[in-house]
Design a protein around this motif. Sequence first.
Motif, PDB file in Angstrom:
ATOM      1  N   ASP A 243       4.125  -1.437   3.826  1.00 33.47           N
ATOM      2  CA  ASP A 243       3.683  -1.738   2.946  1.00 33.47           C
ATOM      3  C   ASP A 243       5.185  -2.648   2.981  1.00 33.47           C
ATOM      4  O   ASP A 243       5.909  -2.201   3.537  1.00 33.47           O
ATOM      5  N   HIS A 244       5.151  -3.499   1.869  1.00 31.97           N
ATOM      6  CA  HIS A 244       6.673  -3.851   0.677  1.00 31.97           C
ATOM      7  C   HIS A 244       7.140  -2.545   0.887  1.00 31.97           C
ATOM      8  O   HIS A 244       8.951  -2.315   1.265  1.00 31.97           O
ATOM      9  N   ALA A 245       6.523  -1.439  -0.317  1.00 36.61           N
ATOM     10  CA  ALA A 245       7.355  -0.606  -0.801  1.00 36.61           C
ATOM     11  C   ALA A 245       8.168   0.299   0.740  1.00 36.61           C
ATOM     12  O   ALA A 245       9.055   0.825   0.262  1.00 36.61           O
ATOM     13  N   ALA A 246       7.629   0.537   1.434  1.00 38.46           N
ATOM     14  CA  ALA A 246       8.069   1.647   2.866  1.00 38.46           C
ATOM     15  C   ALA A 246       9.427   0.586   3.566  1.00 38.46           C
ATOM     16  O   ALA A 246      10.309   1.317   3.731  1.00 38.46           O
ATOM     17  N   PHE A 247       8.915  -0.707   3.089  1.00 44.12           N
ATOM     18  CA  PHE A 247      10.109  -1.535   4.141  1.00 44.12           C
ATOM     19  C   PHE A 247      11.483  -1.325   2.631  1.00 44.12           C
ATOM     20  O   PHE A 247      12.812  -1.406   2.959  1.00 44.12           O
ATOM     21  N   GLU A 248      11.178  -1.734   1.855  1.00 40.33           N
ATOM     22  CA  GLU A 248      12.207  -0.808   1.161  1.00 40.33           C
ATOM     23  C   GLU A 248      12.663  -0.048   0.865  1.00 40.33           C
ATOM     24  O   GLU A 248      14.479   0.200   1.041  1.00 40.33           O
ATOM     25  N   LYS A 249      11.976   0.992   1.370  1.00 41.62           N
ATOM     26  CA  LYS A 249      12.567   2.129   0.934  1.00 41.62           C
ATOM     27  C   LYS A 249      13.334   2.382   2.778  1.00 41.62           C
ATOM     28  O   LYS A 249      14.342   3.278   2.280  1.00 41.62           O
ATOM     29  N   HIS A 250      12.855   1.974   3.700  1.00 40.30           N
ATOM     30  CA  HIS A 250      13.972   2.100   4.870  1.00 40.30           C
ATOM     31  C   HIS A 250      15.326   1.154   4.310  1.00 40.30           C
ATOM     32  O   HIS A 250      15.995   1.600   4.972  1.00 40.30           O
TER      33      HIS A 250
ATOM     34  N   MET B  71       0.195  -4.230   5.043  1.00 37.34           N
ATOM     35  CA  MET B  71       0.946  -4.223   6.541  1.00 37.34           C
ATOM     36  C   MET B  71       2.094  -5.584   6.182  1.00 37.34           C
ATOM     37  O   MET B  71       1.826  -6.135   5.519  1.00 37.34           O
ATOM     38  N   ILE B  72       3.222  -5.162   6.419  1.00 36.33           N
ATOM     39  CA  ILE B  72       4.154  -5.965   6.473  1.00 36.33           C
ATOM     40  C   ILE B  72       4.983  -6.075   7.542  1.00 36.33           C
ATOM     41  O   ILE B  72       5.595  -4.903   8.306  1.00 36.33           O
ATOM     42  N   ASN B  73       4.865  -7.062   8.438  1.00 45.06           N
ATOM     43  CA  ASN B  73       5.669  -6.926   9.671  1.00 45.06           C
ATOM     44  C   ASN B  73       6.783  -7.877   9.641  1.00 45.06           C
ATOM     45  O   ASN B  73       7.341  -9.145   8.788  1.00 45.06           O
ATOM     46  N   VAL B  74       8.320  -7.731  10.965  1.00 42.95           N
ATOM     47  CA  VAL B  74       9.337  -8.093   9.829  1.00 42.95           C
ATOM     48  C   VAL B  74      10.038  -8.581  11.801  1.00 42.95           C
ATOM     49  O   VAL B  74      10.079  -7.557  12.676  1.00 42.95           O
ATOM     50  N   LEU B  75      10.653  -9.565  12.314  1.00 41.59           N
ATOM     51  CA  LEU B  75      11.441  -9.840  13.043  1.00 41.59           C
ATOM     52  C   LEU B  75      12.532 -10.260  12.529  1.00 41.59           C
ATOM     53  O   LEU B  75      12.411 -11.138  11.273  1.00 41.59           O
ATOM     54  N   THR B  76      13.889  -9.718  13.109  1.00 43.17           N
ATOM     55  CA  THR B  76      15.358  -9.677  12.792  1.00 43.17           C
ATOM     56  C   THR B  76      16.155  -9.995  14.533  1.00 43.17           C
ATOM     57  O   THR B  76      15.507  -9.163  14.989  1.00 43.17           O
ATOM     58  N   ARG B  77      16.555 -10.710  14.399  1.00 41.99           N
ATOM     59  CA  ARG B  77      17.337 -11.290  15.442  1.00 41.99           C
ATOM     60  C   ARG B  77      18.624 -11.046  15.215  1.00 41.99           C
ATOM     61  O   ARG B  77      19.213 -11.826  14.087  1.00 41.99           O
TER      62      ARG B  77
ATOM     63  N   GLU C  97      10.285   7.909  10.545  1.00 35.93           N
ATOM     64  CA  GLU C  97      10.611   7.382   8.465  1.00 35.93           C
ATOM     65  C   GLU C  97       8.500   7.357   8.403  1.00 35.93           C
ATOM     66  O   GLU C  97       7.823   6.604   9.001  1.00 35.93           O
ATOM     67  N   LEU C  98       8.647   8.103   7.054  1.00 34.73           N
ATOM     68  CA  LEU C  98       7.231   7.514   6.117  1.00 34.73           C
ATOM     69  C   LEU C  98       6.760   6.675   6.018  1.00 34.73           C
ATOM     70  O   LEU C  98       7.766   5.606   5.245  1.00 34.73           O
ATOM     71  N   GLY C  99       6.172   5.723   6.712  1.00 34.85           N
ATOM     72  CA  GLY C  99       5.501   4.164   6.719  1.00 34.85           C
ATOM     73  C   GLY C  99       5.568   3.309   7.439  1.00 34.85           C
ATOM     74  O   GLY C  99       5.476   2.266   7.587  1.00 34.85           O
TER      75      GLY C  99
END
Length: 95
Positions: free
Chosen positions: A58-65, A1-7, A32-34
């Motif tokens: 995963d990172h692939a789902a984040f990139e797809k986003h 899993m990938i976790n991201v904070l964006t401010r 979105e799937l993922g």
Amino acid sequence: MINVLTRFKAQSGKEQALLELLKSLVQPTRNELGCVKYELHQENEKQGRFIFIKSFVDHAAFEKHQNTGHFKRLKKEMPELIAQEPEIIILSQHA
């Protein structure tokens, strides 16, 4: 899993416009799937500061986003509304 904070920090007078733009991403991203979690928060002590807390399988789902139409619209419209570049923090969970 990938976790991201964006401010995000809004330009003075553009707080509501930035909030509305950011809110418009929530439901499409949650669909979105993922996508595991996609939450928008506002800092209590600082007006015009918003934080996305997001998790993807995963990172692939984040990139797809990052290639979706709603994310591309954010990238196009955001520069007029922010006071500085968003801070992006990618996290690895240890416990």
